[in-house]
Design a protein around this motif. Sequence first.
Motif, PDB file in Angstrom:
ATOM      1  N   PRO A   1      67.638  16.670  29.338  1.00 29.81           N
ATOM      2  CA  PRO A   1      69.099  16.792  29.207  1.00 29.81           C
ATOM      3  C   PRO A   1      69.442  17.042  30.918  1.00 29.81           C
ATOM      4  O   PRO A   1      70.612  16.745  31.187  1.00 29.81           O
ATOM      5  CB  PRO A   1      69.265  18.065  28.552  1.00 29.81           C
ATOM      6  CG  PRO A   1      68.176  17.936  27.595  1.00 29.81           C
ATOM      7  CD  PRO A   1      66.960  17.407  28.151  1.00 29.81           C
TER       8      PRO A   1
ATOM      9  N   GLY B   1      72.566  12.792  30.304  1.00 29.75           N
ATOM     10  CA  GLY B   1      73.458  13.778  29.340  1.00 29.75           C
ATOM     11  C   GLY B   1      74.339  12.837  28.444  1.00 29.75           C
ATOM     12  O   GLY B   1      75.033  13.505  27.700  1.00 29.75           O
TER      13      GLY B   1
ATOM     14  N   GLU C   1      67.312  15.567  23.795  1.00 30.20           N
ATOM     15  CA  GLU C   1      67.617  16.207  22.604  1.00 30.20           C
ATOM     16  C   GLU C   1      69.048  16.004  22.094  1.00 30.20           C
ATOM     17  O   GLU C   1      69.924  16.334  22.893  1.00 30.20           O
ATOM     18  CB  GLU C   1      67.572  17.770  22.942  1.00 30.20           C
ATOM     19  CG  GLU C   1      67.036  18.785  22.003  1.00 30.20           C
ATOM     20  CD  GLU C   1      68.141  19.120  21.041  1.00 30.20           C
ATOM     21  OE1 GLU C   1      67.859  18.921  19.804  1.00 30.20           O
ATOM     22  OE2 GLU C   1      69.425  19.161  21.463  1.00 30.20           O
TER      23      GLU C   1
ATOM     24  N   ARG D   1      71.369  17.038  20.420  1.00 31.63           N
ATOM     25  CA  ARG D   1      72.432  17.788  20.408  1.00 31.63           C
ATOM     26  C   ARG D   1      73.033  18.155  21.937  1.00 31.63           C
ATOM     27  O   ARG D   1      74.293  18.744  22.151  1.00 31.63           O
ATOM     28  CB  ARG D   1      72.252  19.317  19.667  1.00 31.63           C
ATOM     29  CG  ARG D   1      72.216  19.006  18.090  1.00 31.63           C
ATOM     30  CD  ARG D   1      71.641  20.308  17.621  1.00 31.63           C
ATOM     31  NE  ARG D   1      70.376  20.266  17.927  1.00 31.63           N
ATOM     32  CZ  ARG D   1      69.384  19.946  17.346  1.00 31.63           C
ATOM     33  NH1 ARG D   1      69.583  18.744  16.503  1.00 31.63           N
ATOM     34  NH2 ARG D   1      68.239  20.200  17.692  1.00 31.63           N
ATOM     35  N   ASN D   2      72.067  17.802  22.713  1.00 32.83           N
ATOM     36  CA  ASN D   2      72.606  18.085  24.306  1.00 32.83           C
ATOM     37  C   ASN D   2      73.106  16.776  24.893  1.00 32.83           C
ATOM     38  O   ASN D   2      73.515  16.650  26.011  1.00 32.83           O
ATOM     39  CB  ASN D   2      71.218  18.293  25.260  1.00 32.83           C
ATOM     40  CG  ASN D   2      70.910  19.820  24.717  1.00 32.83           C
ATOM     41  OD1 ASN D   2      71.600  20.552  24.595  1.00 32.83           O
ATOM     42  ND2 ASN D   2      69.503  20.013  25.182  1.00 32.83           N
TER      43      ASN D   2
ATOM     44  N   ARG E   1      76.221  13.498  20.941  1.00 28.26           N
ATOM     45  CA  ARG E   1      75.746  14.516  19.898  1.00 28.26           C
ATOM     46  C   ARG E   1      74.993  13.844  18.888  1.00 28.26           C
ATOM     47  O   ARG E   1      75.137  14.246  17.663  1.00 28.26           O
ATOM     48  CB  ARG E   1      76.922  15.521  19.368  1.00 28.26           C
ATOM     49  CG  ARG E   1      77.968  16.286  20.256  1.00 28.26           C
ATOM     50  CD  ARG E   1      76.971  17.322  20.606  1.00 28.26           C
ATOM     51  NE  ARG E   1      77.493  18.067  21.585  1.00 28.26           N
ATOM     52  CZ  ARG E   1      77.348  19.360  22.135  1.00 28.26           C
ATOM     53  NH1 ARG E   1      76.147  19.780  21.872  1.00 28.26           N
ATOM     54  NH2 ARG E   1      78.029  20.041  23.189  1.00 28.26           N
TER      55      ARG E   1
ATOM     56  N   TRP F   1      66.621  25.265  23.850  1.00 26.67           N
ATOM     57  CA  TRP F   1      67.643  24.592  22.791  1.00 26.67           C
ATOM     58  C   TRP F   1      67.751  25.511  21.608  1.00 26.67           C
ATOM     59  O   TRP F   1      67.883  25.134  20.528  1.00 26.67           O
ATOM     60  CB  TRP F   1      67.071  23.304  22.131  1.00 26.67           C
ATOM     61  CG  TRP F   1      65.594  23.186  22.051  1.00 26.67           C
ATOM     62  CD1 TRP F   1      64.613  22.624  22.905  1.00 26.67           C
ATOM     63  CD2 TRP F   1      64.841  23.300  20.889  1.00 26.67           C
ATOM     64  NE1 TRP F   1      63.440  22.294  22.377  1.00 26.67           N
ATOM     65  CE2 TRP F   1      63.466  23.126  20.897  1.00 26.67           C
ATOM     66  CE3 TRP F   1      65.208  23.961  19.773  1.00 26.67           C
ATOM     67  CZ2 TRP F   1      62.633  23.271  20.251  1.00 26.67           C
ATOM     68  CZ3 TRP F   1      64.189  24.070  18.567  1.00 26.67           C
ATOM     69  CH2 TRP F   1      62.970  23.735  18.801  1.00 26.67           C
TER      70      TRP F   1
ATOM     71  N   GLY G   1      70.912  24.947  19.567  1.00 27.07           N
ATOM     72  CA  GLY G   1      70.861  23.788  18.622  1.00 27.07           C
ATOM     73  C   GLY G   1      70.166  24.292  17.266  1.00 27.07           C
ATOM     74  O   GLY G   1      70.523  23.725  16.144  1.00 27.07           O
TER      75      GLY G   1
ATOM     76  N   ARG H   1      71.223  28.099  28.801  1.00 24.19           N
ATOM     77  CA  ARG H   1      72.678  28.078  29.171  1.00 24.19           C
ATOM     78  C   ARG H   1      73.220  29.306  29.110  1.00 24.19           C
ATOM     79  O   ARG H   1      74.507  29.295  29.092  1.00 24.19           O
ATOM     80  CB  ARG H   1      73.132  26.915  28.156  1.00 24.19           C
ATOM     81  CG  ARG H   1      72.756  25.701  28.050  1.00 24.19           C
ATOM     82  CD  ARG H   1      72.876  24.880  26.857  1.00 24.19           C
ATOM     83  NE  ARG H   1      72.348  23.616  27.211  1.00 24.19           N
ATOM     84  CZ  ARG H   1      71.075  23.359  26.948  1.00 24.19           C
ATOM     85  NH1 ARG H   1      70.141  24.413  26.476  1.00 24.19           N
ATOM     86  NH2 ARG H   1      70.309  22.294  26.878  1.00 24.19           N
TER      87      ARG H   1
END
Length: 557
Positions: free
Chosen positions: A97, A101, A129, A131-132, A136, A421, A424, A476
């Motif tokens: 990520p 992106g 990943e 969801r990153n 999505r 994550w 997630g 994050r």
Amino acid sequence: MRHLATYDARDSAPTIVTADLILTVDEDAPRAEAMLTAGGRILAVGTVGQVQAEAERAGLDPVRADFPGATIVPGFIDAHAHPLMFGQLFTWVDVNPEKAGSIPEIVALMREGAKRLPAGVPLRGYGYEQRNLAERRHPTRFELDEIATDREVYVMNASGHGGVVNTFTLEKYGITRDIPNPEGGEFFRDADGELTGELSDAACNVLTGLHGVKIGHHGPNFHLGDEPAEHQRQLDIAQREFLSAGVTALGDAQVSKRELAAYLAMADRGELNVRVSMYFLSHLLDHVLDLGLTGPFGNAFLSVAGIKLYADGTLGGWTAYFPEGYVGDPCRRGQLYHEPAEYAGLVAKAHAAGLQTATHAQSPTAIAMVVDAVEQVLADRPDPDARHRIEHCGLPAPEDIRRMARLGIRPVNQTQHYYNWGEGVEQAIGTPGERFNPLGEFVEAGVPVTISSDAPVAEPRPLEAIQAAVTRVTRRGHKLGPDSLRISAEEALRGHTLEGAVSLGRENELGSLVAGKRADFVVLGDNPLAVDGDAIADIPVLATWVDGSERFRADAR
């Protein structure tokens, strides 16, 4: 600059090691200022005067290794990792990520990677990943076709349990829309039944060709082949990374003939500098039994530990088993690798031979299946020290945690999973996801905590893993769950040292700094028990010693 240390006569000489503080992880004497080592072992721990007196009593003339301002801890033990796969990914295109992106950014990075390869050589990437990503979702085969239509293209999900291939790959291996899903895997399809290019777990077997490792529903297929010399290079890269992070011993949690051959070749050359305990995949169980590898076997650097099994898939890839579907995608339920009776039979066979089992299980249903099986085999053949393990053990039900305590089952967790994550997991399964890796609940129930990396799913950074266990704050900045799920820095350090050794069955020689154990230790730039929790990951690793020899040092230049 960071590099492996060169060797000289000092490496094997009797040595007095000093630091501002030595954290021994020994309850009887948790702090010291000096150690005496010789012949790869610790001979004495205490004050400088005490170890000097011991050296004189033993007739030794030790050299000194002084680390003023530093803190020494036992060598970190990474009880669950995949070293060869970790090294292999250094040769793949990195699309994590921080680098990609969005799907177009993945495509652009992969195109650049293709330019560095000869025509026709498979192109592999790793680390997205879904969801990153801005979209999505997973990429599709059609998007990977923008990279190449004349060679295999495979982008592995960060979970390691699947990914996406291009159309060329599907056609090469005869994968059509009518192909049934293999037991333990899935070829994903769109609403019209067309293959999307996404595949998971046992479906990844298509990537290994006719001569690769075929493991079916005994585990996800990480075993993409390279030439033996390339595997040696990859394993050496991985070893350097582990040492630079302070890891001195590890458990390889998915050993096939590929990994065994690579380790044996490296050990034969005397180039294995990290201690490896091997867990053979369950499809090899009968071979292990036929060979009689059921007792202590190996040496201090390479040994057999037990059998690795899979109960379900991964939370990161949404293949862990939730029979009522995922909140984030009700059409996905994940999977069990084995029916409960079949799984229980494998555990019973291993247990009867005295083999430790280590089972990957993430969902409450899968974890309960493991606990049920272990409970039954211990009832049939009692063993107060069987130490059966549950790998990841992401979302155990509270009642199963209590059963684990009673049965002596050892969860082996990876706090960097929720550091990287954790959000997630909440998106995937809703509010229950905030309990992901509930270490505080384990401590409260009297279940020992073991922390590991699962490299390459996370990089082997023990200090980062310890920080995540202490703070439960993600990369994050999101706090995952209540404070009751956190553990103390002391408990986390123990979880990445002594409890790791116990989980590998090696606590008599590793995991703490006491006389008689192996002289494996790490020199840190600060005290992880004294700094703020959110500063632990920033502590530098200054040096790593194995068997009383400096195997890594950080050059301040």
